[in-house]
Design a protein around this motif. Sequence first.
Motif, PDB file in Angstrom:
ATOM      1  N   ALA A 116     -12.536 -12.711  -4.420  1.00 38.51           N
ATOM      2  CA  ALA A 116     -12.797 -12.739  -6.082  1.00 38.51           C
ATOM      3  C   ALA A 116     -13.416 -14.212  -6.313  1.00 38.51           C
ATOM      4  CB  ALA A 116     -11.448 -13.104  -6.691  1.00 38.51           C
ATOM      5  N   SER A 117     -13.678 -14.295  -7.608  1.00 32.91           N
ATOM      6  CA  SER A 117     -14.477 -15.593  -8.179  1.00 32.91           C
ATOM      7  C   SER A 117     -13.559 -16.779  -7.855  1.00 32.91           C
ATOM      8  CB  SER A 117     -15.181 -15.151  -9.408  1.00 32.91           C
ATOM      9  OG  SER A 117     -15.848 -16.411  -9.836  1.00 32.91           O
ATOM     10  N   SER A 118     -14.291 -18.046  -7.646  1.00 29.34           N
ATOM     11  CA  SER A 118     -13.535 -19.155  -7.886  1.00 29.34           C
ATOM     12  C   SER A 118     -13.402 -19.788  -9.290  1.00 29.34           C
ATOM     13  CB  SER A 118     -14.097 -20.096  -6.897  1.00 29.34           C
ATOM     14  OG  SER A 118     -15.458 -20.505  -7.252  1.00 29.34           O
ATOM     15  N   MET A 119     -14.156 -19.082  -9.926  1.00 29.53           N
ATOM     16  CA  MET A 119     -14.374 -19.550 -11.559  1.00 29.53           C
ATOM     17  C   MET A 119     -13.659 -18.279 -12.168  1.00 29.53           C
ATOM     18  SD  MET A 119     -15.890 -22.210 -11.141  1.00 29.53           S
ATOM     19  CE  MET A 119     -16.792 -22.920 -12.336  1.00 29.53           C
ATOM     20  N   GLY A 120     -12.462 -18.568 -13.279  1.00 30.35           N
ATOM     21  CA  GLY A 120     -11.702 -17.562 -13.685  1.00 30.35           C
ATOM     22  C   GLY A 120     -10.928 -16.628 -13.273  1.00 30.35           C
ATOM     23  N   ASP A 121     -10.564 -15.750 -13.858  1.00 29.50           N
ATOM     24  CA  ASP A 121      -9.409 -15.004 -13.171  1.00 29.50           C
ATOM     25  C   ASP A 121      -9.657 -13.280 -13.291  1.00 29.50           C
ATOM     26  OD1 ASP A 121      -7.495 -17.174 -12.808  1.00 29.50           O
ATOM     27  OD2 ASP A 121      -7.368 -17.052 -14.940  1.00 29.50           O
ATOM     28  N   LYS A 122     -11.015 -12.889 -13.107  1.00 33.77           N
ATOM     29  CA  LYS A 122     -11.293 -11.663 -12.945  1.00 33.77           C
ATOM     30  C   LYS A 122     -10.812 -10.864 -11.761  1.00 33.77           C
ATOM     31  CE  LYS A 122     -15.635 -10.304 -15.387  1.00 33.77           C
ATOM     32  NZ  LYS A 122     -16.908 -10.215 -15.200  1.00 33.77           N
ATOM     33  N   GLN A 123     -10.410  -9.779 -11.903  1.00 30.20           N
ATOM     34  CA  GLN A 123      -9.844  -8.891 -10.828  1.00 30.20           C
ATOM     35  C   GLN A 123     -10.679  -8.961  -9.740  1.00 30.20           C
ATOM     36  OE1 GLN A 123      -6.680  -7.850 -10.344  1.00 30.20           O
ATOM     37  NE2 GLN A 123      -7.225  -6.724  -8.353  1.00 30.20           N
ATOM     38  N   GLY A 124     -10.482  -9.197  -8.653  1.00 32.95           N
ATOM     39  CA  GLY A 124     -11.439  -8.917  -7.461  1.00 32.95           C
ATOM     40  C   GLY A 124     -11.269  -7.766  -6.699  1.00 32.95           C
ATOM     41  N   THR A 125     -11.537  -7.564  -5.473  1.00 36.27           N
ATOM     42  CA  THR A 125     -11.802  -6.542  -4.459  1.00 36.27           C
ATOM     43  C   THR A 125     -10.690  -6.933  -3.309  1.00 36.27           C
ATOM     44  OG1 THR A 125     -14.131  -6.330  -4.985  1.00 36.27           O
ATOM     45  CG2 THR A 125     -13.200  -5.041  -2.939  1.00 36.27           C
ATOM     46  N   THR A 126      -9.841  -5.780  -3.035  1.00 37.74           N
ATOM     47  CA  THR A 126      -9.061  -6.338  -1.739  1.00 37.74           C
ATOM     48  C   THR A 126      -9.703  -5.124  -0.602  1.00 37.74           C
ATOM     49  OG1 THR A 126      -7.205  -6.204  -3.052  1.00 37.74           O
ATOM     50  CG2 THR A 126      -6.653  -5.716  -1.003  1.00 37.74           C
ATOM     51  N   ILE A 127      -9.884  -5.810   0.621  1.00 39.92           N
ATOM     52  CA  ILE A 127      -9.945  -5.106   1.884  1.00 39.92           C
ATOM     53  C   ILE A 127      -8.990  -4.924   2.512  1.00 39.92           C
ATOM     54  CG2 ILE A 127     -11.483  -5.444   3.772  1.00 39.92           C
ATOM     55  CD1 ILE A 127     -13.013  -7.811   2.513  1.00 39.92           C
ATOM     56  N   LYS A 128      -8.541  -3.490   2.724  1.00 37.64           N
ATOM     57  CA  LYS A 128      -7.511  -3.145   3.338  1.00 37.64           C
ATOM     58  C   LYS A 128      -7.820  -1.752   4.095  1.00 37.64           C
ATOM     59  CE  LYS A 128      -6.080  -0.517  -0.691  1.00 37.64           C
ATOM     60  NZ  LYS A 128      -5.227  -0.081  -1.859  1.00 37.64           N
ATOM     61  N   GLU A 129      -6.489  -1.457   4.595  1.00 35.43           N
ATOM     62  CA  GLU A 129      -6.457  -0.189   5.400  1.00 35.43           C
ATOM     63  C   GLU A 129      -6.983   1.200   4.294  1.00 35.43           C
ATOM     64  OE1 GLU A 129      -6.600   0.826   8.529  1.00 35.43           O
ATOM     65  OE2 GLU A 129      -4.899  -0.507   8.958  1.00 35.43           O
ATOM     66  N   SER A 130      -7.633   1.965   5.111  1.00 36.91           N
ATOM     67  CA  SER A 130      -8.335   3.217   4.336  1.00 36.91           C
ATOM     68  C   SER A 130      -7.295   4.027   3.730  1.00 36.91           C
ATOM     69  CB  SER A 130      -9.437   3.886   4.809  1.00 36.91           C
ATOM     70  OG  SER A 130      -8.642   4.547   5.949  1.00 36.91           O
ATOM     71  N   ASP A 131      -7.488   4.577   2.383  1.00 39.22           N
ATOM     72  CA  ASP A 131      -6.505   5.481   1.967  1.00 39.22           C
ATOM     73  C   ASP A 131      -7.309   7.030   1.441  1.00 39.22           C
ATOM     74  OD1 ASP A 131      -7.496   5.240  -0.700  1.00 39.22           O
ATOM     75  OD2 ASP A 131      -6.191   3.636  -0.809  1.00 39.22           O
ATOM     76  N   LYS A 132      -6.522   7.812   1.155  1.00 39.89           N
ATOM     77  CA  LYS A 132      -7.206   8.949   0.852  1.00 39.89           C
ATOM     78  C   LYS A 132      -8.577   8.820  -0.140  1.00 39.89           C
ATOM     79  CE  LYS A 132      -5.906  12.603   3.243  1.00 39.89           C
ATOM     80  NZ  LYS A 132      -6.407  11.970   4.249  1.00 39.89           N
ATOM     81  N   THR A 133      -7.935   8.126  -1.359  1.00 39.42           N
ATOM     82  CA  THR A 133      -9.048   8.164  -2.550  1.00 39.42           C
ATOM     83  C   THR A 133     -10.686   7.723  -1.903  1.00 39.42           C
ATOM     84  OG1 THR A 133      -8.177   6.114  -3.050  1.00 39.42           O
ATOM     85  CG2 THR A 133      -7.391   7.947  -4.349  1.00 39.42           C
ATOM     86  N   MET A 134     -10.301   6.765  -1.112  1.00 38.68           N
ATOM     87  CA  MET A 134     -11.634   6.209  -0.529  1.00 38.68           C
ATOM     88  C   MET A 134     -12.720   7.002   0.486  1.00 38.68           C
ATOM     89  SD  MET A 134     -10.144   2.467   1.390  1.00 38.68           S
ATOM     90  CE  MET A 134      -9.388   1.099   0.317  1.00 38.68           C
ATOM     91  N   GLU A 135     -11.978   8.081   0.930  1.00 37.68           N
ATOM     92  CA  GLU A 135     -12.464   8.931   1.575  1.00 37.68           C
ATOM     93  C   GLU A 135     -13.419   9.983   0.564  1.00 37.68           C
ATOM     94  OE1 GLU A 135      -9.488  10.539   4.173  1.00 37.68           O
ATOM     95  OE2 GLU A 135      -9.213   8.784   4.895  1.00 37.68           O
TER      96      GLU A 135
END
Length: 401
Positions: free
Chosen positions: A228-247
């Motif tokens: 995520a960004s070091s400025m502000g609190d905007k929601q960032g991205t999580t790198i994680k194990e894959s799940d069905k929606t990603m496919e």
Amino acid sequence: MKILVQKYGGTSVGTIEKIQNVAKRIISNKKKGYKMVVVLSAMGDNTDKLLEMAYELSDNPPKREVDMLISTGEQVSISLLSMALNEAGYAAISLTGSQVGIKTVGNHMKSRIADIDDSTLRKHLKHDKIVIVAGFQGINENSDITTLGRGGSDTSAVAIASKLQCPCEIYTDVDGIYSLDPRVYPKAKKLDSISYEEMLEMASLGAGIMHGRAIEIGQKYNIPIYVASSMGDKQGTTIKESDKTMESTAITGLAIDNNDAMITLSYVPYSIKVTAEIFDRLANKDVNIDMISQTSPRDNTVNISFTVPTNELTEAKEVLSFFESKYPQIGLSINERITKLSVVGIGMRSQSGVAARIFVLLANADIEVDMVTTSEIKISYVINTQDQQLAVKTIAEEFNL
Ligand code: ADP
Ligand code: ASP
Ligand code: MG
């Protein structure tokens, strides 16, 4: 003990004001009850500046000395952040890679973390200190300072989080991971999550947002990495194990690499011995070959094309001039204006026809393709750099990136 590892990149600690901003963010987590380990990069483009000085002195400075030099960048930022935190009334201590027990193996300037002795870290955390660690560096079996390759602070952070079995957050100058570099394509969409596998491919294919080795370690120890960004609190991205929606989507991301050149050897004798000799000599000179293609034989000769990193072109040319004199009929051409454009997505495993769709798109846009390689979850195309923007726009629009 509720521990949190956070890493702040170069731009995020580029000035004293920015270091104070980082200090505030750490204090707010401290107030939430976290024991904090903070990994920093060097301020701004300090690593580049240090490298420039080295190369002003020598074209080929000893790599041990380069590591000694460029590891100093991180010592500046960690000590300043520690001072800012102490000034604000929070006990903090800065530690170098060696002090924190980051043991590395492998060559200078591209070492790998083999292990971390976390006793010092845990001792300071127990005494409620905020521990600020110099990213990008470690120490090898000869007690020499080593570095982990450009962008390696991400890896320091994820490796420490893996050792401490705690969450890892990477703060940078963009508010998350986009389907492609927003500097290249400002309309790119931010991803809520991306699988380790996809991010690892993207990183190795030129997406500079994360150091590839960091993803490997995160995947191995199953540590989700939040970017995520070091400025502000905007929601960032999580790198994680894959799940069905990603496919369900065919393509998750697109990566661009402009750091390769394409070498074409024509009229090479059609003999595996000659081909082997060429690539063996290149390997002995430590030239990294990426894509390779060969035409079918004609008059007992073939054309061989391959890509090499532009910064290894001098070594490659030395090797190839040897073959030009050994086989005078061989023709050599080098194209430095190429772009490797890669699409990545775990959805490609279950969806066929992605390569064909892209060929049609490129054909309709009159974009020639020099080379293609595919793997289970990626397809890479080499095109002329002048066609890059059009190709990116065409593919991004078609696949809603
Ligand atoms: P830091 O110094 O914080 O480690 P980097 O420069 O290494 O930051 O990485 C952040 C940059 O990565 C962004 O400014 C962005 O231009 C680039 N980038 C490349 N690909 C992507 C992507 N897919 N999503 C977001 N940023 C990307
Ligand atoms: N300072 C190092 C670099 O510029 C490491 C990093 O930023 O992650 O490559
Ligand atoms: Mg980085």
